[in-house]
Write an enzyme that holds these catalytic residues in place. Structure first.
Site, PDB file in Angstrom:
ATOM      1  N   THR A 186       0.867  -1.186   0.000  1.00  0.00           N
ATOM      2  CA  THR A 186       0.000   0.000   0.000  1.00  0.00           C
ATOM      3  C   THR A 186       0.904   1.237   0.000  1.00  0.00           C
ATOM      4  OG1 THR A 186      -0.029   0.111   2.385  1.00  0.00           O
ATOM      5  CG2 THR A 186      -1.757  -1.196   1.353  1.00  0.00           C
ATOM      6  N   GLU A 331      -5.904  -3.765  -0.741  1.00  0.00           N
ATOM      7  CA  GLU A 331      -6.313  -4.880   0.131  1.00  0.00           C
ATOM      8  C   GLU A 331      -7.479  -5.677  -0.448  1.00  0.00           C
ATOM      9  OE1 GLU A 331      -5.539  -1.853   1.066  1.00  0.00           O
ATOM     10  OE2 GLU A 331      -4.566  -1.809   3.033  1.00  0.00           O
ATOM     11  N   LYS A 440     -14.620  17.550  10.769  1.00  0.00           N
ATOM     12  CA  LYS A 440     -15.595  17.608  11.862  1.00  0.00           C
ATOM     13  C   LYS A 440     -15.853  19.065  12.221  1.00  0.00           C
ATOM     14  CE  LYS A 440     -17.022  15.138  15.827  1.00  0.00           C
ATOM     15  NZ  LYS A 440     -16.762  14.146  16.826  1.00  0.00           N
ATOM     16  N   TRP A 445     -20.251  15.962  10.661  1.00  0.00           N
ATOM     17  CA  TRP A 445     -19.201  15.617   9.703  1.00  0.00           C
ATOM     18  C   TRP A 445     -19.490  16.240   8.340  1.00  0.00           C
ATOM     19  CZ3 TRP A 445     -14.862  13.526  11.391  1.00  0.00           C
ATOM     20  CH2 TRP A 445     -14.879  12.804  12.595  1.00  0.00           C
TER      21      TRP A 445
END
Ligand code: ADP
Length: 543
Positions: A186, A331, A440, A445
């Protein structure tokens, strides 16, 4: 009672055998670093893959030994995808855009025994050669007469000379389908990169599922251009799925600018192209500026980052090219979802369709996706509730290879993707943000993707990134960083006014920062960490 059917392991060798037998004459066209356009076929790729296998035997490489590649998208890379994995070794694709120190770390961590690299990456190899003492053979992907000579790099081998000194007669070994076939690290934006190790089984099942009509819908009639790199996320599995479907494959090599891509698409009759939004942006700029049309391209897979609705609209309505928005990650091999509309949705008005296509789509067969709240409670599929997106399935990582820590292990069998999403009643997933990119503000959010998508719809905006800036009262407030289109003008006030009526007032950014460019990561995504560092002292206007 057991089923009485034959048992055969799913293997990568079966993919290349099939391609050779069934579509041996389908073409593989590659723009090479040599500057020319090279043409070969699936049958020739299969033959040369067997020569690679014999070459690896001659190196006495053991089962599961790693072979690294630092290469562009091209036929030689494809030959290595098959020759290495199908003979039982593990193909380790290395991302050349990472920092040399990180690349050396990765090669040592994976314990690569052989590394094959393109001549373009000679300076990179020079920088890491001494740091990687366990690599026994460095192979340059070129003819003998193009070999670089460098006293600092003793013992380099010419790929063409190497494989041509070996027979193309080779019997692929029987391999346990759960055995490792390849690995990919990754990007490692925090700490060391983590390695995902794929198996023959996961790779074949992923190829099956991603080729299906509701996914990429691949067939022999397709000429496929993978602009997404083979050195990261397995080029979205296209090296494997195109072998099953018998597609012609058109590899762009290092030519990812709009002009090079367009010319290749036109000259090779490309019907499907796959890439990240930033690459398509370059393509669309070129096409628009020169008043061009696509004569064969009919669909494009866009993923790796959210595809702005404005881009979907241009492709669909401007050029009649269907956008298949896809989501996934290293993944997940990497494809998790593809957004192809359901029958009844095709009758919706165009603007409704664009809204749907801006979602990342439905999970492929073989993958399950769910969203959970902070307490681990399953959230409803109502298109509104958002939470941590978790995945499980045949091609989802179980554990990382030799991890530094276990912080990212599975939660009750589910892999936490690090993304926040909603799922609607039809199963369409919409990625709201990466966990770490959510903003936030006053206990609520704000999705940075949503704020960026609005800016991207403004005709003067070429690229937009939304980040949160610390705020004494609200915790964080969003700002939008914008790169203007060449020659275009737009003021801060005009851009902020553009948000009115499109999101709630409190979601409108507090400020606009005009930049010459936005820092990009090694996988073609915006590097918001860098942007946040750069703007850490940004003063928000008093309101
Ligand atoms: P990394 O950049 O960490 O190596 P990947 O290249 O595997 O990871 O990218 C995976 C991440 O990219 C996903 O977790 C998600 O945040 C983002 N991503 C991929 N496709 C999309 C998409 N279509 N829309 C929004 N985000 C996406």
């Amino acid at each position: 009672m057991l089923g009485l059917m034959q048992r055969h392991s799913l293997s990568i060798s079966s993919l290349i055998d099939f391609a050779e037998r069934q579509h041996g004459d389908a073409e593989i066209v590659s723009r090479r670093v040599e500057g020319d356009l090279h043409r070969t076929t699936w049958a020739a790729v299969a033959r040369r893959a067997r020569q690679i296998a014999n070459g690896l035997e001659a190196f006495q490489l053991a089962f599961s030994d790693r072979v690294g590649t630092i290469a562009w998208n091209g036929y030689r890379h494809l030959e290595l995808y098959y020759g290495v994995s199908a003979s039982g070794r593990v193909l380790h694709t290395v991302n050349p855009r990472l920092h040399p120190e990180q690349i050396a770390w990765i090669i040592n961590h994976a314990e690569d025994r052989v590394v094959c690299f393109e001549t373009t990456f000679l300076p990179l190899v020079k920088a890491i050669y001494k740091e990687c003492p366990k690599v026994k053979h460095w192979i340059v992907l070129c003819e003998a007469d193009r070999m670089p000579t460098d006293d600092d790099l003793p013992g380099l081998i010419s790929y063409e000379e190497w494989i041509n000194s070996h027979s193309d007669q080779y019997r692929w070994p029987e391999i346990d389908e759960y055995a490792a076939s390849s690995m990919c690290y990754t990007s490692g934006t925090t700490g060391h990169p983590k390695a995902v190790v794929y198996s023959h089984r996961s790779t074949v099942l992923h190829a099956y599922a991603s080729a299906l009509p509701n996914a990429f819908g691949l067939s022999e009639r397709d000429s496929v251009l993978p602009a997404v790199p083979m050195f990261h996320v397995n080029s979205w599995g296209l090296p494997y799925s195109t072998a099953i479907a018998g597609c012609k494959v058109v590899f762009p090599g290092p030519g990812l600018d709009g002009k090079s891509l367009y010319e290749l698409m036109e000259s090779e009759g490309v019907t499907l192209a796959a890439g990240v939004p930033t690459v398509w942006q370059g393509l669309l700029e070129h096409v628009k500026q020169n008043g061009l049309r696509f004569s064969t391209l009919n669909r494009t897979v866009v993923g790796g980052a959210a595809c702005p609705p404005a881009m979907i609209q241009v492709f669909q309505e401007g050029f009649g090219v269907e956008v298949l928005h896809a989501w996934g990650m290293t993944e997940l091999s990497p494809i998790g979802t593809v957004c192809s509309l359901k029958n009844n949705q095709l009758n919706l008005p165009p603007e409704e369709q664009v809204k749907l296509r801006a979602k990342q789509g439905r999970a492929l067969y073989g993958i399950e996706l769910e969203i959970f709240d902070e307490l681990g409670k399953l959230l409803p599929h109502d298109g509104k509730a958002y939470g941590s997106l978790m995945a499980r399935g045949h091609w989802v990582v179980g554990e990382y290879f030799r991890p530094d820590d276990l912080s990212s292990s599975l939660v009750n069998g589910w892999f936490p993707t690090g993304d926040v999403a909603t799922i609607d009643g039809d199963g369409f997933v919409q990625i709201t943000d990466r966990n770490k990119d959510m903003i936030k503000s006053g206990g609520e959010w704000i999705s940075s993707i949503e704020i960026e998508n609005i800016a991207m719809a403004h005709p003067s905006v070429q690229m937009a990134a939304c980040i949160g800036i610390k705020h004494p009262k609200w915790d964080e407030r969003p700002i939008i960083c914008v790169v203007k289109r060449p020659g275009a003008e737009v003021t801060r006030e005009e851009l902020l006014a553009f948000y009115e009526g499109k999101v709630s007032k409190w979601q409108i950014p507090d400020d606009v920062v005009f930049l010459d460019s936005i820092p990009m990561g090694a996988t073609g995504k915006m590097l918001k960490t860098k942007l946040r560092e750069h703007l850490i002292n940004h003063r928000l206007p008093q309101t």
